[in-house]
Design an enzyme around this catalytic site. Structure first.
Site, PDB file in Angstrom:
ATOM      1  N   CYS A   3       0.851  -1.193   0.000  1.00 49.05           N
ATOM      2  CA  CYS A   3       0.000   0.000   0.000  1.00 49.05           C
ATOM      3  C   CYS A   3       0.886   1.242   0.000  1.00 49.05           C
ATOM      4  CB  CYS A   3      -0.923  -0.014   1.218  1.00 49.05           C
ATOM      5  SG  CYS A   3      -1.783   1.541   1.468  1.00 49.05           S
ATOM      6  N   CYS A   6       0.631   3.361   3.206  1.00 49.87           N
ATOM      7  CA  CYS A   6       1.283   2.701   4.339  1.00 49.87           C
ATOM      8  C   CYS A   6       2.798   2.884   4.236  1.00 49.87           C
ATOM      9  CB  CYS A   6       0.909   1.219   4.398  1.00 49.87           C
ATOM     10  SG  CYS A   6      -0.731   0.897   5.110  1.00 49.87           S
ATOM     11  N   ASP A  29      -0.209  16.629  -1.582  1.00 49.77           N
ATOM     12  CA  ASP A  29      -0.466  15.765  -2.736  1.00 49.77           C
ATOM     13  C   ASP A  29       0.620  16.013  -3.788  1.00 49.77           C
ATOM     14  OD1 ASP A  29      -3.282  14.245  -3.911  1.00 49.77           O
ATOM     15  OD2 ASP A  29      -1.728  14.805  -5.353  1.00 49.77           O
ATOM     16  N   HIS A  45      -4.280   1.163   8.464  1.00 48.15           N
ATOM     17  CA  HIS A  45      -4.821   0.976   7.115  1.00 48.15           C
ATOM     18  C   HIS A  45      -6.329   0.731   7.145  1.00 48.15           C
ATOM     19  CE1 HIS A  45      -4.668  -0.086   2.812  1.00 48.15           C
ATOM     20  NE2 HIS A  45      -5.677  -0.878   3.135  1.00 48.15           N
ATOM     21  N   ASN A  85     -12.605  10.001  -2.115  1.00 47.35           N
ATOM     22  CA  ASN A  85     -13.088   9.094  -3.156  1.00 47.35           C
ATOM     23  C   ASN A  85     -13.102   7.662  -2.616  1.00 47.35           C
ATOM     24  OD1 ASN A  85     -13.280  11.164  -5.147  1.00 47.35           O
ATOM     25  ND2 ASN A  85     -11.056  11.084  -5.402  1.00 47.35           N
ATOM     26  N   HIS A  96      -6.125   3.354   0.344  1.00 46.23           N
ATOM     27  CA  HIS A  96      -5.904   3.624   1.773  1.00 46.23           C
ATOM     28  C   HIS A  96      -6.685   4.912   2.017  1.00 46.23           C
ATOM     29  CE1 HIS A  96      -2.957   3.798   5.391  1.00 46.23           C
ATOM     30  NE2 HIS A  96      -3.769   4.853   5.521  1.00 46.23           N
ATOM     31  N   HIS A  98      -8.201   8.296   2.481  1.00 44.03           N
ATOM     32  CA  HIS A  98      -7.581   9.625   2.533  1.00 44.03           C
ATOM     33  C   HIS A  98      -8.620  10.693   2.257  1.00 44.03           C
ATOM     34  CE1 HIS A  98      -7.180   7.976  -1.538  1.00 44.03           C
ATOM     35  NE2 HIS A  98      -7.301   9.210  -2.000  1.00 44.03           N
ATOM     36  N   HIS A 100      -8.883  14.517   0.846  1.00 42.03           N
ATOM     37  CA  HIS A 100      -8.232  15.632   0.153  1.00 42.03           C
ATOM     38  C   HIS A 100      -8.711  16.927   0.816  1.00 42.03           C
ATOM     39  CE1 HIS A 100      -7.187  13.213  -3.554  1.00 42.03           C
ATOM     40  NE2 HIS A 100      -8.201  12.493  -3.119  1.00 42.03           N
TER      41      HIS A 100
HETATM   42  P1  AMP Z   1      -7.547   9.340  -5.105  1.00 43.93           P
HETATM   43  O1  AMP Z   1      -7.548   9.438  -6.611  1.00 43.93           O
HETATM   44  O2  AMP Z   1      -8.706  10.021  -4.447  1.00 43.93           O
HETATM   45  O3  AMP Z   1      -7.365   7.899  -4.662  1.00 43.93           O
HETATM   46  O4  AMP Z   1      -6.303  10.178  -4.612  1.00 43.93           O
HETATM   47  C1  AMP Z   1      -5.011   9.706  -4.568  1.00 43.93           C
HETATM   48  C2  AMP Z   1      -4.125  10.916  -4.529  1.00 43.93           C
HETATM   49  O5  AMP Z   1      -2.837  10.508  -4.136  1.00 43.93           O
HETATM   50  C3  AMP Z   1      -3.986  11.640  -5.860  1.00 43.93           C
HETATM   51  O6  AMP Z   1      -4.431  12.977  -5.741  1.00 43.93           O
HETATM   52  C4  AMP Z   1      -2.479  11.557  -6.146  1.00 43.93           C
HETATM   53  O7  AMP Z   1      -1.963  12.712  -6.749  1.00 43.93           O
HETATM   54  C5  AMP Z   1      -1.916  11.346  -4.764  1.00 43.93           C
HETATM   55  N1  AMP Z   1      -0.613  10.671  -4.719  1.00 43.93           N
HETATM   56  C6  AMP Z   1      -0.247   9.539  -5.387  1.00 43.93           C
HETATM   57  N2  AMP Z   1       1.020   9.209  -5.060  1.00 43.93           N
HETATM   58  C7  AMP Z   1       1.446  10.148  -4.173  1.00 43.93           C
HETATM   59  C8  AMP Z   1       2.670  10.366  -3.464  1.00 43.93           C
HETATM   60  N3  AMP Z   1       3.728   9.531  -3.606  1.00 43.93           N
HETATM   61  N4  AMP Z   1       2.772  11.435  -2.654  1.00 43.93           N
HETATM   62  C9  AMP Z   1       1.729  12.282  -2.516  1.00 43.93           C
HETATM   63  N5  AMP Z   1       0.544  12.132  -3.123  1.00 43.93           N
HETATM   64  C10 AMP Z   1       0.409  11.081  -3.948  1.00 43.93           C
HETATM   65 ZN    ZN Z   2      -2.373   1.463   3.641  1.00 43.14          ZN
END
Ligand code: AMP
Ligand code: ZN
Length: 112
Positions: A3, A6, A29, A45, A85, A96, A98, A100
């Site tokens: 993940c 994680c 992000d 998680h 989402n 995982h 999150h 925004h």
């Molecule tokens: P979601 O599409 O709602 O699952 O959001 C996932 C978010 O994670 C997206 O906005 C990506 O830009 C962000 N993301 C993916 N990899 C990373 C990373 N290594 N560091 C920071 N944000 C990330």
């Molecule tokens: Zn996780």
């Protein structure tokens, strides 16, 4: 577990920290969709909001409680939007939980 978030919590993948305590981690992000785009995640998680239960709601409630502090420290005085989402129809890409935090400009009235 394989993940991404994680691994970020474990420090195996670098991230730009905004806030951290025993239960949650907030970071910028990597692909910002607003002038300020922060992600807030529980350290334990949970796959998505669809997986929230009586057992894990404590961490989610704690996360929610810290959002005003994180928004204040990010100077989002004009307001902000919270998005989480869950699942394919919502285009969840990291499985995982999150939240925004989006702000720093007048956001679109459109949400979907
Ligand atoms: P979601 O599409 O709602 O699952 O959001 C996932 C978010 O994670 C997206 O906005 C990506 O830009 C962000 N993301 C993916 N990899 C990373 C990373 N290594 N560091 C920071 N944000 C990330
Ligand atoms: Zn996780």
């Amino acid at each position: 577990m394989d993940c991404l978030f994680c691994k970020i919590i474990a420090g195996e993948i670098p991230s730009k920290k905004v806030y951290e305590d025993e239960e949650i981690y907030a970071f910028y992000d990597i692909n910002p969709q607003a002038p300020t785009h922060i992600l807030v995640i529980p350290k334990k998680h949970i796959a998505s909001m669809a997986e929230v239960t009586e057992e894990n709601i404590g961490a989610v409630a704690h996360l929610m409680q810290k959002i005003p502090l994180i928004a204040r420290e990010a100077k989002l005085d004009g307001g902000f939007r919270i998005v989480s989402n869950a699942g394919d129809d919502a285009c969840q890409s990291v499985h995982h939980l999150h939240f925004h935090i989006l702000g720093g400009k007048k956001l679109s009235e459109q949400m979907a």
